[in-house]
Design an enzyme around this catalytic site. Structure first.
Site, PDB file in Angstrom:
ATOM      1  N   HIS A  56       0.840  -1.206   0.000  1.00  0.00           N
ATOM      2  CA  HIS A  56       0.000   0.000   0.000  1.00  0.00           C
ATOM      3  C   HIS A  56       0.878   1.261   0.000  1.00  0.00           C
ATOM      4  CE1 HIS A  56      -2.887  -2.857   2.108  1.00  0.00           C
ATOM      5  NE2 HIS A  56      -3.611  -2.423   1.111  1.00  0.00           N
ATOM      6  N   GLY A 166      -2.931  -1.619  -6.925  1.00  0.00           N
ATOM      7  CA  GLY A 166      -1.880  -2.622  -7.091  1.00  0.00           C
ATOM      8  C   GLY A 166      -2.257  -3.687  -8.109  1.00  0.00           C
ATOM      9  N   LYS A 168      -1.453  -6.650  -7.788  1.00  0.00           N
ATOM     10  CA  LYS A 168      -1.674  -7.903  -7.071  1.00  0.00           C
ATOM     11  C   LYS A 168      -3.142  -8.334  -7.243  1.00  0.00           C
ATOM     12  CE  LYS A 168      -2.531 -10.228  -3.160  1.00  0.00           C
ATOM     13  NZ  LYS A 168      -3.762 -10.019  -2.428  1.00  0.00           N
ATOM     14  N   ASP A 169      -4.045  -7.363  -7.206  1.00  0.00           N
ATOM     15  CA  ASP A 169      -5.464  -7.628  -7.502  1.00  0.00           C
ATOM     16  C   ASP A 169      -5.675  -7.280  -8.972  1.00  0.00           C
ATOM     17  OD1 ASP A 169      -6.636  -8.215  -4.738  1.00  0.00           O
ATOM     18  OD2 ASP A 169      -5.520  -6.373  -4.409  1.00  0.00           O
ATOM     19  N   GLN A 172      -9.201  -7.050 -10.380  1.00  0.00           N
ATOM     20  CA  GLN A 172      -9.834  -5.841  -9.849  1.00  0.00           C
ATOM     21  C   GLN A 172      -9.374  -4.606 -10.629  1.00  0.00           C
ATOM     22  OE1 GLN A 172     -10.457  -4.711  -5.520  1.00  0.00           O
ATOM     23  NE2 GLN A 172      -8.501  -3.700  -5.886  1.00  0.00           N
ATOM     24  N   SER A 205      -2.898  -7.967   3.034  1.00  0.00           N
ATOM     25  CA  SER A 205      -3.380  -7.849   4.419  1.00  0.00           C
ATOM     26  C   SER A 205      -3.831  -9.215   4.924  1.00  0.00           C
ATOM     27  CB  SER A 205      -4.536  -6.864   4.492  1.00  0.00           C
ATOM     28  OG  SER A 205      -4.163  -5.648   3.893  1.00  0.00           O
TER      29      SER A 205
HETATM   30  O1  PAF Z   1      -8.208  -3.602  -3.086  1.00  0.00           O
HETATM   31  C1  PAF Z   1      -8.836  -3.129  -2.104  1.00  0.00           C
HETATM   32  O2  PAF Z   1      -8.285  -2.870  -1.050  1.00  0.00           O
HETATM   33  C2  PAF Z   1     -10.339  -2.879  -2.243  1.00  0.00           C
HETATM   34  O3  PAF Z   1     -10.937  -3.846  -3.031  1.00  0.00           O
HETATM   35  C3  PAF Z   1     -10.660  -1.462  -2.742  1.00  0.00           C
HETATM   36  C4  PAF Z   1     -10.149  -1.209  -4.152  1.00  0.00           C
HETATM   37  C5  PAF Z   1     -10.078  -0.429  -1.794  1.00  0.00           C
HETATM   38  C6  PAF Z   1     -12.194  -1.281  -2.770  1.00  0.00           C
HETATM   39  O4  PAF Z   1     -12.747  -1.501  -1.516  1.00  0.00           O
END
Ligand code: PAF
Length: 300
Positions: A56, A166, A168-169, A172, A205
């Site tokens: 992060h 990131g 990593k996701d 997403q 996390s």
């Molecule tokens: O990746 C995350 O931490 C969450 O999915 C995000 C993008 C903050 C949305 O809640």
């Protein structure tokens, strides 16, 4: 739409002694961003769910390079968790997060309440197709609708120039890029390569859920993916290579393997041959932790 019931959080004392300004409401966030804009500053947003780690903080540092002011949000978003998932036990440490953000050069923390984000009567949903389909979209069907909803809200609340996420996701990130483009949201979406431990484990996390023995086994996921990516780039057969990855992580002690898949790096459409940049993505359980990881695969 039904939103999970969330116990109201007491934020009354948080933020008072923090050197980092803590913004609790949309009005406070907008006032802060407007003050920066009035000084002619550009603004970056780093959305997070807290329990911050070096991955992060790398996002915050990148945001600093991209804009004059950085606001990070910390919000454990209830709409992206299914009822059986880890919303309640998701690690929370606002004071620790605030200190880390400050050390990484963040200018403000936006930490709204669940009721502030989803007031009584909230009834809106966002459904994203394309890159949401398959992978985590199959195993966590609630997730990307919730992510799209909260990130759209965060974008419209802060109206930053740029937002940093990131890789990593990875799915997403592709979903966020898709709906940001589709909805003409004027925010540039920037992705940052995954930050890893020295042994290759992607920082997350949720690594906090790993016991000592599981932690020792966890890097095998990345090792298996990295070896497979090299084999695929050298022309190895995708089916046989993915089967080898599954075998290798099962042998390392992982339990359920949700998926190991090769996808187009941009659209996330399934691919059977590496003719354009691709991505090898996996999700598998190790004890109580569901680990996800992905690596690039380049054509030979
Ligand atoms: O990746 C995350 O931490 C969450 O999915 C995000 C993008 C903050 C949305 O809640």
């Amino acid at each position: 739409m039904t939103t999970p019931t969330v116990a109201p959080t007491d934020h009354s004392s948080a933020g008072q002694d923090d050197a980092l300004p803590v913004l609790r409401t949309v009005a406070d966030l907008r006032a802060q961003v407007a003050a920066w804009r009035a000084e002619g500053r550009t603004v970056a947003l780093v959305p997070t769910m807290g329990a911050l780690h070096d991955g992060h903080l790398a996002l915050v540092r990148r945001a600093r390079e991209l804009a004059d002011r950085v606001v990070a949000s910390v919000f454990v978003n209830p709409t992206q968790f299914a009822p059986h998932e880890d919303f309640d036990r998701y690690p929370r440490d606002e004071a620790g997060d605030s200190a880390k953000l400050l050390s990484a050069g963040c200018d403000a923390l936006y930490a709204p309440t669940a009721r502030g984000m989803y007031p009584e009567g909230f009834a809106t949903a966002i459904s994203v197709g394309g890159p949401s389909e398959g992978l985590c979209g199959t195993f966590r069907p609630q997730m990307f609708g919730g992510v799209a909803l909260v990130v759209t809200k965060l974008f419209l609340q802060a109206l930053p120039d740029v937002a940093v996420f990131g890789e990593k996701d990875y799915q997403q990130l592709m979903v966020i890029r898709r709906f940001t483009r589709d909805l003409d949201i004027p925010v540039r979406v920037e992705g940052l390569p995954t930050v890893r431990e020295a042994d290759g484990l992607a920082l997350s996390s949720r690594n906090a859920y790993l016991g000592a023995d599981e932690r020792a086994r966890a890097p095998e996921l990345n090792r298996a993916l990295t070896a497979a990516a090299a084999a695929l780039a050298g022309g190895a057969d995708p089916d046989a290579t993915l089967t080898r990855v599954r075998g290798r992580i099962a042998e390392a002690g992982f339990g359920d393997i949700d998926y190991v898949e090769l996808r187009d790096a941009e659209t996330l459409a399934p691919v059977t041959r590496v003719e354009r940049p691709a991505r090898l993505l996996a999700a598998a359980w190790l004890g109580k932790a569901r680990l996800i990881d992905n690596v690039p695969v380049l054509p030979a």
